[in-house]
Each structure stands twice: as C-alpha cells, then as structure tokens.
Motif scaffolding. Structure first.
Motif, PDB file in Angstrom:
ATOM      1  N   ASP A  94       0.541 -10.285   0.833  1.00 24.38           N
ATOM      2  CA  ASP A  94      -1.127 -10.642   0.781  1.00 24.38           C
ATOM      3  C   ASP A  94      -1.378 -11.112  -0.718  1.00 24.38           C
ATOM      4  N   ASN A  95      -0.631 -11.766  -1.386  1.00 22.38           N
ATOM      5  CA  ASN A  95      -0.853 -11.901  -2.718  1.00 22.38           C
ATOM      6  C   ASN A  95      -1.122 -10.937  -3.764  1.00 22.38           C
ATOM      7  N   THR A  96      -0.531  -9.644  -3.226  1.00 22.64           N
ATOM      8  CA  THR A  96      -0.650  -8.327  -4.127  1.00 22.64           C
ATOM      9  C   THR A  96       0.627  -7.840  -4.139  1.00 22.64           C
ATOM     10  N   TYR A  97       0.989  -7.256  -5.316  1.00 21.38           N
ATOM     11  CA  TYR A  97       2.293  -6.341  -5.610  1.00 21.38           C
ATOM     12  C   TYR A  97       1.753  -4.843  -5.406  1.00 21.38           C
ATOM     13  N   TYR A  98       2.582  -4.440  -4.571  1.00 23.48           N
ATOM     14  CA  TYR A  98       2.304  -2.999  -4.432  1.00 23.48           C
ATOM     15  C   TYR A  98       3.557  -2.180  -4.921  1.00 23.48           C
ATOM     16  N   ALA A  99       3.126  -1.091  -5.712  1.00 26.93           N
ATOM     17  CA  ALA A  99       4.266  -0.514  -6.365  1.00 26.93           C
ATOM     18  C   ALA A  99       4.191   1.150  -5.931  1.00 26.93           C
ATOM     19  N   ASP A 100       5.271   1.806  -5.820  1.00 29.08           N
ATOM     20  CA  ASP A 100       5.378   3.086  -5.443  1.00 29.08           C
ATOM     21  C   ASP A 100       6.474   3.721  -5.855  1.00 29.08           C
ATOM     22  N   PHE A 101       6.287   5.266  -6.597  1.00 27.55           N
ATOM     23  CA  PHE A 101       7.383   5.977  -7.050  1.00 27.55           C
ATOM     24  C   PHE A 101       7.813   6.850  -6.235  1.00 27.55           C
ATOM     25  N   PRO A 102       8.937   6.750  -5.535  1.00 27.47           N
ATOM     26  CA  PRO A 102       9.391   7.541  -4.688  1.00 27.47           C
ATOM     27  C   PRO A 102       9.691   9.086  -5.019  1.00 27.47           C
ATOM     28  N   ASP A 103       9.993   9.333  -6.206  1.00 29.00           N
ATOM     29  CA  ASP A 103      10.368  10.453  -6.955  1.00 29.00           C
ATOM     30  C   ASP A 103       8.776  11.477  -6.894  1.00 29.00           C
ATOM     31  N   PHE A 104       7.686  10.912  -6.763  1.00 34.27           N
ATOM     32  CA  PHE A 104       6.518  11.694  -6.945  1.00 34.27           C
ATOM     33  C   PHE A 104       5.740  11.286  -5.626  1.00 34.27           C
ATOM     34  N   ASP A 105       4.908  12.647  -5.392  1.00 34.35           N
ATOM     35  CA  ASP A 105       3.955  12.338  -4.458  1.00 34.35           C
ATOM     36  C   ASP A 105       2.608  11.489  -5.078  1.00 34.35           C
ATOM     37  N   ALA A 106       2.292  10.713  -4.402  1.00 35.73           N
ATOM     38  CA  ALA A 106       0.996  10.118  -4.750  1.00 35.73           C
ATOM     39  C   ALA A 106       0.823   9.265  -6.269  1.00 35.73           C
ATOM     40  N   CYS A 107       1.895   8.449  -6.482  1.00 32.49           N
ATOM     41  CA  CYS A 107       2.305   7.979  -7.766  1.00 32.49           C
ATOM     42  C   CYS A 107       2.392   6.474  -7.272  1.00 32.49           C
ATOM     43  N   PHE A 108       1.305   5.638  -7.299  1.00 28.16           N
ATOM     44  CA  PHE A 108       1.267   4.128  -6.902  1.00 28.16           C
ATOM     45  C   PHE A 108       0.467   3.377  -7.453  1.00 28.16           C
ATOM     46  N   THR A 109       0.523   2.147  -7.377  1.00 32.28           N
ATOM     47  CA  THR A 109      -0.479   0.988  -8.022  1.00 32.28           C
ATOM     48  C   THR A 109      -0.141  -0.165  -7.374  1.00 32.28           C
ATOM     49  N   ASP A 110      -0.959  -1.201  -7.702  1.00 29.76           N
ATOM     50  CA  ASP A 110      -0.966  -2.562  -7.373  1.00 29.76           C
ATOM     51  C   ASP A 110      -1.404  -3.478  -8.387  1.00 29.76           C
ATOM     52  N   ALA A 111      -1.121  -4.677  -8.298  1.00 27.69           N
ATOM     53  CA  ALA A 111      -1.306  -5.659  -9.114  1.00 27.69           C
ATOM     54  C   ALA A 111      -1.326  -7.040  -8.613  1.00 27.69           C
ATOM     55  N   ASP A 112      -2.132  -8.110  -9.223  1.00 30.70           N
ATOM     56  CA  ASP A 112      -2.027  -9.397  -8.736  1.00 30.70           C
ATOM     57  C   ASP A 112      -0.856 -10.237  -9.307  1.00 30.70           C
ATOM     58  N   SER A 113      -0.399 -10.109 -10.625  1.00 29.39           N
ATOM     59  CA  SER A 113       0.699 -10.744 -10.988  1.00 29.39           C
ATOM     60  C   SER A 113       1.839  -9.517 -11.356  1.00 29.39           C
ATOM     61  N   LEU A 114       3.009 -10.127 -11.858  1.00 26.18           N
ATOM     62  CA  LEU A 114       3.910  -9.161 -12.239  1.00 26.18           C
ATOM     63  C   LEU A 114       3.731  -8.784 -13.495  1.00 26.18           C
TER      64      LEU A 114
END
Length: 132
Positions: A15-35
């Motif tokens: 949906d025009n958004t980059y979603y990022a999640d760090f699997p080595d951590f609980d609750a470490c994630f972010t999103d962005a509109d561009s790379l």
C-alpha cells in the motif's frame, strides 16, 4: 560482542509504504514512504532500542544470520548497522545526578569562592579510584 554489528531487518512494501521489522527484537519496527526514508528510520529505531537496552543493563540479542530468516513473498532483508561502541560511549559520558551532604559552612565557603562542586567530586573520585 563486537562493538559494531549489523542487525537484519525484514522489509515489505505494501500500500505504497515500506514496513520494516527487526526479528531479533521484540517491538522494534518502523515504516517509511520511500527507501531513503526507510534507511534513516530503520537506523533511528534500532539505535533507540539499543540505547534503551544498554542503558537498562539488558543483554543485546545475537544477530540472526540473514540467510536463516524465512521471508514471505515480496519481502527482503536489509542489514542495519548497530554502532554499539558509540552508543556505549554516549552512555558512559552521560551525567548522573547525585545527592550528597556537606556542612553548611563548607557549602557557603565554596559558593563564595565559585567552586565547581561537581568537578571537585569527579576529580576526588578519580583520585580515590586510581583513575587518570
């Protein structure tokens, strides 16, 4: 643990958004509109989590091997630098407020002479602990 590391981050575009999640951590994630924004955001969120964990005396997780991460269709792995040594250095330089007691007459004299109580305490502690 090495003083610089890189943690894998699983990224998906939806949906025009980059979603990022760090699997080595609980609750470490972010999103962005561009790379470009994603690169900034992932580093920022990872550094924040590392700072919080180290400041609270928590052990950092080992980094997962990105080859062992199961990706879903459309996902990819981004390695994000973790400057652990610079974060530890920042924490070590952080000032800590201490409450102490001295006789009033000594405080009055020190105030009159514009004494830097904090610096004197630091110098005295270094001397007492045989630090340079």
């Amino acid at each position: 643990m090495k003083k610089t590391d890189a943690y894998p981050c699983v990224v998906r575009y939806e949906d025009n958004t980059y979603y990022a999640d760090f699997p080595d951590f609980d609750a470490c994630f972010t999103d962005a509109d561009s790379l470009g924004e994603l690169f900034v955001n992932t580093k920022e969120v990872l550094n924040g989590v590392l700072l919080t964990m180290l400041d609270n005396g928590l052990t950092l997780p080992k980094t997962s091997d990105s080859k062992n991460i199961n990706l879903k269709k459309g996902e990819f792995v981004l390695l994000v630098e973790a400057p652990i040594a610079s974060i530890e250095e920042r924490l070590n330089k952080k000032s800590i407020k201490k409450t102490l007691s001295i006789p009033k007459w000594l405080n009055d004299l020190g105030m009159k002479e514009n004494v830097n109580f904090s610096q004197i305490l630091q110098d005295g502690l270094k001397r007492e602990l045989n630090l340079k």
